[in-house]
Design a protein around this motif. Structure first.
Motif, PDB file in Angstrom:
ATOM      1  N   THR A   1      -6.798   8.738  -7.044  1.00  0.00           N
ATOM      2  CA  THR A   1      -5.977   8.229  -5.953  1.00  0.00           C
ATOM      3  C   THR A   1      -5.635   6.765  -6.217  1.00  0.00           C
ATOM      4  OG1 THR A   1      -7.173   9.700  -4.446  1.00  0.00           O
ATOM      5  CG2 THR A   1      -5.875   7.922  -3.450  1.00  0.00           C
ATOM      6  N   ASP A   2      -4.352   6.462  -6.262  1.00  0.00           N
ATOM      7  CA  ASP A   2      -3.876   5.091  -6.434  1.00  0.00           C
ATOM      8  C   ASP A   2      -3.196   4.666  -5.144  1.00  0.00           C
ATOM      9  OD1 ASP A   2      -4.742   4.737  -9.084  1.00  0.00           O
ATOM     10  OD2 ASP A   2      -2.942   5.695  -9.884  1.00  0.00           O
ATOM     11  N   TYR A   3      -3.237   3.355  -4.858  1.00  0.00           N
ATOM     12  CA  TYR A   3      -2.694   2.903  -3.576  1.00  0.00           C
ATOM     13  C   TYR A   3      -2.152   1.477  -3.594  1.00  0.00           C
ATOM     14  CZ  TYR A   3      -7.545   1.363  -3.558  1.00  0.00           C
ATOM     15  OH  TYR A   3      -8.758   0.841  -3.922  1.00  0.00           O
ATOM     16  N   LEU A   4      -2.277   0.752  -4.683  1.00  0.00           N
ATOM     17  CA  LEU A   4      -1.738  -0.604  -4.764  1.00  0.00           C
ATOM     18  C   LEU A   4      -0.449  -0.554  -5.581  1.00  0.00           C
ATOM     19  CD1 LEU A   4      -5.098  -2.477  -5.466  1.00  0.00           C
ATOM     20  CD2 LEU A   4      -3.858  -2.347  -3.302  1.00  0.00           C
ATOM     21  N   HIS A   5       0.647  -0.981  -4.968  1.00  0.00           N
ATOM     22  CA  HIS A   5       1.967  -0.840  -5.587  1.00  0.00           C
ATOM     23  C   HIS A   5       2.688  -2.185  -5.596  1.00  0.00           C
ATOM     24  CE1 HIS A   5       5.614   1.233  -6.774  1.00  0.00           C
ATOM     25  NE2 HIS A   5       6.257   0.570  -5.835  1.00  0.00           N
TER      26      HIS A   5
ATOM     27  N   TRP B   1       6.881  -3.433  -9.829  1.00  0.00           N
ATOM     28  CA  TRP B   1       7.167  -3.755 -11.237  1.00  0.00           C
ATOM     29  C   TRP B   1       6.032  -3.315 -12.156  1.00  0.00           C
ATOM     30  CZ3 TRP B   1       3.401  -7.064 -12.949  1.00  0.00           C
ATOM     31  CH2 TRP B   1       2.734  -7.813 -11.982  1.00  0.00           C
ATOM     32  N   TRP B   2       4.994  -2.723 -11.604  1.00  0.00           N
ATOM     33  CA  TRP B   2       3.841  -2.261 -12.371  1.00  0.00           C
ATOM     34  C   TRP B   2       3.456  -0.899 -11.833  1.00  0.00           C
ATOM     35  CZ3 TRP B   2       1.897  -4.394 -16.636  1.00  0.00           C
ATOM     36  CH2 TRP B   2       0.639  -3.999 -17.091  1.00  0.00           C
ATOM     37  N   PRO B   3       2.920  -0.007 -12.658  1.00  0.00           N
ATOM     38  CA  PRO B   3       2.508   1.293 -12.128  1.00  0.00           C
ATOM     39  C   PRO B   3       1.496   1.130 -10.982  1.00  0.00           C
ATOM     40  CG  PRO B   3       2.470   1.315 -14.524  1.00  0.00           C
ATOM     41  CD  PRO B   3       2.714  -0.111 -14.104  1.00  0.00           C
ATOM     42  N   THR B   4       1.546   2.035 -10.039  1.00  0.00           N
ATOM     43  CA  THR B   4       0.627   2.009  -8.907  1.00  0.00           C
ATOM     44  C   THR B   4      -0.801   2.162  -9.430  1.00  0.00           C
ATOM     45  OG1 THR B   4       2.361   2.982  -7.566  1.00  0.00           O
ATOM     46  CG2 THR B   4       0.144   3.070  -6.668  1.00  0.00           C
ATOM     47  N   PHE B   5      -1.727   1.411  -8.850  1.00  0.00           N
ATOM     48  CA  PHE B   5      -3.111   1.386  -9.319  1.00  0.00           C
ATOM     49  C   PHE B   5      -4.042   1.311  -8.119  1.00  0.00           C
ATOM     50  CE2 PHE B   5      -1.400  -2.835  -9.105  1.00  0.00           C
ATOM     51  CZ  PHE B   5      -2.418  -3.660  -8.643  1.00  0.00           C
ATOM     52  N   ASN B   6      -5.331   1.167  -8.366  1.00  0.00           N
ATOM     53  CA  ASN B   6      -6.295   1.078  -7.277  1.00  0.00           C
ATOM     54  C   ASN B   6      -7.267  -0.072  -7.538  1.00  0.00           C
ATOM     55  OD1 ASN B   6      -8.428   2.143  -9.001  1.00  0.00           O
ATOM     56  ND2 ASN B   6      -7.509   4.157  -8.690  1.00  0.00           N
ATOM     57  N   LEU B   7      -8.138  -0.318  -6.588  1.00  0.00           N
ATOM     58  CA  LEU B   7      -9.079  -1.422  -6.719  1.00  0.00           C
ATOM     59  C   LEU B   7     -10.061  -1.188  -7.875  1.00  0.00           C
ATOM     60  CD1 LEU B   7      -9.628  -4.114  -5.360  1.00  0.00           C
ATOM     61  CD2 LEU B   7     -11.209  -2.968  -3.830  1.00  0.00           C
ATOM     62  N   ALA B   8     -10.421   0.065  -8.131  1.00  0.00           N
ATOM     63  CA  ALA B   8     -11.313   0.373  -9.249  1.00  0.00           C
ATOM     64  C   ALA B   8     -10.685  -0.067 -10.570  1.00  0.00           C
ATOM     65  CB  ALA B   8     -11.628   1.871  -9.288  1.00  0.00           C
ATOM     66  N   ASP B   9      -9.390   0.167 -10.714  1.00  0.00           N
ATOM     67  CA  ASP B   9      -8.688  -0.283 -11.923  1.00  0.00           C
ATOM     68  C   ASP B   9      -8.763  -1.809 -12.050  1.00  0.00           C
ATOM     69  OD1 ASP B   9      -7.921   2.379 -12.301  1.00  0.00           O
ATOM     70  OD2 ASP B   9      -5.979   2.085 -11.337  1.00  0.00           O
ATOM     71  N   THR B  10      -8.635  -2.491 -10.912  1.00  0.00           N
ATOM     72  CA  THR B  10      -8.712  -3.945 -10.906  1.00  0.00           C
ATOM     73  C   THR B  10     -10.097  -4.410 -11.341  1.00  0.00           C
ATOM     74  OG1 THR B  10      -7.093  -3.987  -9.122  1.00  0.00           O
ATOM     75  CG2 THR B  10      -8.362  -5.996  -9.479  1.00  0.00           C
ATOM     76  N   PHE B  11     -11.140  -3.749 -10.852  1.00  0.00           N
ATOM     77  CA  PHE B  11     -12.508  -4.096 -11.262  1.00  0.00           C
ATOM     78  C   PHE B  11     -12.681  -3.919 -12.763  1.00  0.00           C
ATOM     79  CE2 PHE B  11     -14.045  -2.630  -6.832  1.00  0.00           C
ATOM     80  CZ  PHE B  11     -13.804  -3.883  -6.290  1.00  0.00           C
TER      81      PHE B  11
ATOM     82  N   VAL C   1      -5.079   8.917 -17.187  1.00  0.00           N
ATOM     83  CA  VAL C   1      -5.865   7.683 -17.119  1.00  0.00           C
ATOM     84  C   VAL C   1      -4.871   6.527 -17.043  1.00  0.00           C
ATOM     85  CG1 VAL C   1      -7.947   8.607 -18.184  1.00  0.00           C
ATOM     86  CG2 VAL C   1      -6.161   7.714 -19.645  1.00  0.00           C
ATOM     87  N   ALA C   2      -5.205   5.363 -17.557  1.00  0.00           N
ATOM     88  CA  ALA C   2      -4.340   4.194 -17.469  1.00  0.00           C
ATOM     89  C   ALA C   2      -2.906   4.522 -17.873  1.00  0.00           C
ATOM     90  CB  ALA C   2      -4.895   3.078 -18.347  1.00  0.00           C
TER      91      ALA C   2
ATOM     92  N   LEU D   1       0.857  -1.179   0.000  1.00  0.00           N
ATOM     93  CA  LEU D   1       0.000   0.000   0.000  1.00  0.00           C
ATOM     94  C   LEU D   1       0.893   1.227   0.000  1.00  0.00           C
ATOM     95  CD1 LEU D   1      -2.741  -1.001   2.600  1.00  0.00           C
ATOM     96  CD2 LEU D   1      -2.902  -1.012   0.114  1.00  0.00           C
ATOM     97  N   GLN D   2       0.756   2.035  -1.038  1.00  0.00           N
ATOM     98  CA  GLN D   2       1.559   3.241  -1.182  1.00  0.00           C
ATOM     99  C   GLN D   2       0.720   4.278  -1.904  1.00  0.00           C
ATOM    100  OE1 GLN D   2       5.534   2.651  -2.709  1.00  0.00           O
ATOM    101  NE2 GLN D   2       5.511   4.651  -3.687  1.00  0.00           N
ATOM    102  N   LEU D   3       0.573   5.435  -1.316  1.00  0.00           N
ATOM    103  CA  LEU D   3      -0.283   6.484  -1.852  1.00  0.00           C
ATOM    104  C   LEU D   3       0.366   7.174  -3.049  1.00  0.00           C
ATOM    105  CD1 LEU D   3      -2.968   7.918  -1.348  1.00  0.00           C
ATOM    106  CD2 LEU D   3      -1.761   9.488   0.167  1.00  0.00           C
TER     107      LEU D   3
END
Length: 174
Positions: free
Chosen positions: A130-134, A137-147, A66-67, A58-60
């Motif tokens: 706001t992104d928080y999943l790091h 090796w991949w750009p930081t993203f969030n749960l919405a991106d995962t959905f 966009v993507a 978790l990293q803010l």
């Protein structure tokens, strides 16, 4: 005679279509609410800190684009307008196809809509997401991106198995 792999489903009643639509909209709202809740939490809990979690930390971070930060230098109103139009198109697709009786298609569209709504609502506040999943090796993203990604992959996989649901004449009257 070769077997036909097309499944014919009876037409849903208007009430059944409406229940299906409302259920999928509630699912989309739950997807969006989950991500927005996490964004609110990480904004206060992480403030400059990093919580290690193994494969995903978790990293803010904040993304004005966009993507993969595409469009980060574009005017904020342009990014907001384009993502708003895409989100509206997904909402229309979900509404029109919900009565087709293909539950997995609907859930996939609800996941995409929920993720898109969460990012749109987040972006509307200050022009960035706001992104928080790091991973490192991949750009930081969030749960919405995962959905959004999982919904898109589900639709891609389903499209190999069966054609996309379409709105029938009864759906166009609603």
């Amino acid at each position: 005679m070769t077997p036909d792999h097309t499944t014919v489903r009876p037409a849903a009643t208007a009430a059944g279509r409406m229940r299906g639509r409302l259920g999928l909209l509630l699912a989309a709202a739950a997807f969006a609410g989950t991500d927005l809740g996490l964004k609110a939490w990480v904004t206060t809990a992480l403030d400059g800190r990093r919580i290690e979690g193994g494969l995903v930390d978790l990293q803010l971070a904040y993304n004005p684009g966009v993507a993969f930060s595409l469009g980060a230098n574009a005017p904020g109103w342009t990014v907001l307008a384009v993502t708003g139009l895409i989100t509206a198109a997904v909402a229309v697709a979900l509404w029109r196809t919900a009565g087709a009786g293909r539950r997995l298609w609907g859930i996939a569209l609800a996941a995409i809509l929920g993720g898109a709504l969460a990012n749109l609502i987040d972006r509307a506040a200050d022009g960035q997401v706001t992104d928080y999943l790091h991973t490192g090796w991949w750009p930081t993203f969030n749960l919405a991106d995962t959905f959004i990604v999982l919904g898109g992959l589900t639709i891609a996989a389903l499209s190999f198995r069966e054609p996309a649901p379409t709105a029938g004449p009864a759906d166009e009257q609603d």
